[in-house]
Design a protein around this motif. Structure first.
Motif, PDB file in Angstrom:
ATOM      1  N   HIS A  73       2.259 -10.391   1.430  1.00  0.00           N
ATOM      2  CA  HIS A  73       1.823  -8.994   1.531  1.00  0.00           C
ATOM      3  C   HIS A  73       1.043  -8.484   0.311  1.00  0.00           C
ATOM      4  N   HIS A 109       1.104  -4.865   3.785  1.00  0.00           N
ATOM      5  CA  HIS A 109       2.068  -4.935   4.886  1.00  0.00           C
ATOM      6  C   HIS A 109       1.396  -4.707   6.244  1.00  0.00           C
ATOM      7  N   GLU A 110       0.465  -3.770   6.299  1.00  0.00           N
ATOM      8  CA  GLU A 110      -0.131  -3.419   7.589  1.00  0.00           C
ATOM      9  C   GLU A 110      -0.866  -4.606   8.202  1.00  0.00           C
ATOM     10  N   LEU A 115       1.630  -7.501   9.090  1.00  0.00           N
ATOM     11  CA  LEU A 115       2.413  -7.284  10.304  1.00  0.00           C
ATOM     12  C   LEU A 115       1.540  -7.353  11.553  1.00  0.00           C
ATOM     13  N   PHE A 117      11.221  -4.850   8.695  1.00  0.00           N
ATOM     14  CA  PHE A 117       9.790  -4.866   9.010  1.00  0.00           C
ATOM     15  C   PHE A 117       9.508  -5.624  10.306  1.00  0.00           C
ATOM     16  N   ILE A 118      10.334  -6.610  10.611  1.00  0.00           N
ATOM     17  CA  ILE A 118      10.098  -7.447  11.780  1.00  0.00           C
ATOM     18  C   ILE A 118      11.391  -7.609  12.570  1.00  0.00           C
TER      19      ILE A 118
END
Length: 364
Positions: free
Chosen positions: A159, A164-165, A168, A219-220
């Motif tokens: 990341h 992060h965006e 993901l 996050f996941i």
């Protein structure tokens, strides 16, 4: 018992004379306590507070090690820099904290393959903290401390490159790109660990940062963890286990749904179990028991209120449900110690908390 024996026993679920402890001080916290005359400027907190664990830095995963950070903007409050990963980050000048992620040069697989991956394929001795590692290992041997090498696991290496965006989104839209990134970083880490351990000797454990959650959610999903992160984690953790090292995973945020996957990958100890994100150690222990050890979960927001009675209640609520069933807990805050915490209060916290093992909280 020595500090090393104490930590080794906890990680094996064996009896100890007291709870082992360590913590991480914000630079501003240490500066405040030095200014107040509690700690000398040349004094190591490990020595001053009697920490059982010495924690060092790890392999530098920055893509371009020769890149000199570039200041893009600057004002009285912050500066915007571009780093060796091609990331534009806004850093505040008034203290520590996570930089604001403004932009990333890497937004997809093509960017990764063109800008980043070529930097990560060869061994670069500059990535290894030779001097620090050598000094910390020597100190640990002389003082019988438990020695851990720090570092990053794949999510924390990916990341900073794409944010992060984009990471993901990539997990959903181009999972093969994410697999390639994770595999590349695991290869990088293992190659450099191998060189370091060959020349300087082994530590006792690896303390790997892998922040997989935020407040209330990871996050996941567990399914995505199993698909994309479990394989690289398993490979990295197995490499360390094959050399007799334990694996301590530092993962901020709410990650409770991901714990089964981390255990499957080979995690030996979970840290810090962040309270404000929703993590509760007694609940987690009821689910997983002695399959792992635990480190942290003492709410730092309670510590910063500097109230001994509140701290006593927090220690009583969190620690006995674990240690009365299994000797598998290391005393630590749920993240790190902020500068609002008084020196006397921090001493009370580690003294009272570490004694619970023998007193069952009656003598606190």
């Amino acid at each position: 018992m020595t500090s090393k024996e104490r930590v080794e026993n906890v990680l094996a679920g064996k009896p100890v004379d007291r709870l082992p402890y360590c913590d991480w001080l914000w630079p501003e916290t240490l500066a405040r306590w030095i200014s107040e005359g509690h700690i000398r400027e040349d004094e190591n907190p490990v020595d001053h507070f009697g920490f059982d664990i010495i924690r060092g830095g790890g392999i530098d995963s920055t893509a371009d090690m020769n890149f000199v950070p570039e200041v893009l903007e600057e004002n009285i409050e912050s500066k915007l820099i571009r780093d060796g990963n091609g990331a534009a980050l806004r850093i505040r000048k008034d203290g520590s904290g996570t930089p604001e992620h403004v932009d990333f040069a890497v937004k997809n697989r093509d960017d990764w393959e063109r800008l980043i991956k070529p930097h990560l394929l060869k061994i670069d001795r500059c990535r290894i903290p030779w001097k620090t590692y050598r000094q910390e290992r020597k100190k640990a041997q002389e003082q019988n401390l438990y020695h851990t090498i720090g570092g990053l696991a794949p999510f924390e290496q990916m990341h900073p490159v794409c944010g992060h965006e984009y990471l993901l989104m990539g997990m959903v839209l181009d999972p093969d790109w994410v697999r390639d990134m994770a595999e590349t970083y695991v290869n990088l880490t293992i190659k450099h660990f191998e060189l370091l351990f060959h020349e300087e000797g082994l530590p006792d454990a690896a303390w790997l940062s892998e922040d997989l959650g935020f407040k209330g959610k990871p996050f996941i999903s567990p399914a995505m963890y199993e698909e994309l992160l479990l394989p690289p984690h398993q490979r990295l953790f197995e490499y360390l286990h094959d050399r007799g090292l334990k694996v301590i995973v530092h993962s901020c945020g709410y990650i409770e749904p991901l714990i089964p996957g981390l255990i499957k990958a080979g995690m030996d100890c979970l840290q810090p179990m962040e309270v404000k994100a929703g993590m509760d150690m007694p609940k987690i222990f009821r689910q997983y028991g002695s399959r792992i050890s635990y480190c942290g979960n003492i709410d730092a927001t309670i510590l910063l209120r500097n109230d001994k009675e509140e701290i006593k209640q927090e220690l009583r609520r969190k620690i006995p449900p674990v240690i009365n069933e299994c000797n598998c807990y290391i005393l630590h805050s749920d993240h790190s110690i902020p500068p609002q915490v008084d020196y006397e209060i921090f001493n009370y916290f580690i003294s009272a908390g570490s004694r619970i093992i023998s007193s069952k909280s009656k003598d606190m």
